[in-house]
Design an enzyme around this catalytic site. Structure first.
Site, PDB file in Angstrom:
ATOM      1  CD  GLN A 150      -2.959   1.197   2.115  1.00  0.00           C
ATOM      2  OE1 GLN A 150      -3.675  -0.030   2.578  1.00  0.00           O
ATOM      3  NE2 GLN A 150      -3.475   2.055   2.754  1.00  0.00           N
ATOM      4  CB  CYS A 180      -2.435 -10.920   3.977  1.00  0.00           C
ATOM      5  SG  CYS A 180      -2.122  -9.024   3.925  1.00  0.00           S
TER       6      CYS A 180
END
Length: 220
Positions: A150, A180
């Protein structure tokens, strides 16, 4: 790299470069050649899991998986797929903050290849150039559709928009959920991650607060 370090990097979403790591010759093969190779290898993975590929429901899965990876989830790896970003002369002389918000993020974590979903909010203060609003959305979609971290995604969008618009006055905020985190490891279903990258006038507290205030008070 030992297994403990592998787990540490994955759990902490560590990234090492603003550029997506790619091997030389990454695009020497055609999409069809890549699909055929991935289809073969994923079929082997399924067999190792004990799945019966002669079953009607499973027999086409290796091909579907391979096509999805090359043509859909990770189409953003290929520079040939980058959208054409039209910019226009700022004839109105508009010089205030412009924000495109709630842009859908549909990406994948490069450490586990699990989904990252959320929204990007992007603002800039025009100088000589402005960009078509839908082009910002297309750029986000392009960079999101590759294995990502990210933080890197935020920086890639910032740097590209600064270059395209010929101004440092750009800010990028991403808020996203990572599967995740929610489906493995700690299995936290409610947390999400926020990243903020900016330059130029947004280094000033007042300008950042203006941007964040718009995100807080405007909803459509």
């Amino acid at each position: 790299m030992d297994k403990e370090k592998i787990e540490i990097i994955g759990d902490n979403h560590i990234g090492f470069s603003v550029d997506t790591p790619m091997i030389p010759g990454a695009f020497d093969k055609t999409d069809d050649q890549k699909i055929a190779a991935i289809q073969h290898h994923f079929g082997k993975i399924m067999e190792e899991l004990g799945l019966d590929l002669t079953d009607d429901s499973l027999s086409g899965t290796p091909y579907r998986f391979a096509k999805m990876y090359v043509k859909e989830l990770f189409y953003g790896l290929n520079p040939a797929n980058k959208p054409k970003l039209s910019v226009f002369e700022n004839k109105y002389g508009y010089s205030k903050l412009l924000v495109e918000q709630n842009i859908t993020i549909d990406s994948s974590c490069e450490h586990h290849f699990l989904p990252i979903t959320g929204h990007a909010h992007i603002g800039y203060v025009p100088k000589d150039k402005v960009i078509g609003l839908s082009k910002i959305n297309r750029l986000v979609d392009y960079y999101a559709h590759r294995p990502q971290v990210q933080e890197r995604l935020s920086m890639q969008l910032l740097k590209d928009l600064q270059s395209i618009l010929d101004t440092e006055d750009v800010i990028v905020m991403i808020a996203a959920k990572h599967l995740c985190v929610s489906s493995r490891g700690i299995k936290d279903k409610d947390s999400f991650t926020t990243t903020l990258e900016y330059g130029g006038c947004f280094k000033e507290d007042r300008k950042r607060e203006e941007f964040l205030g718009i995100l807080q008070h405007v909803a459509l």
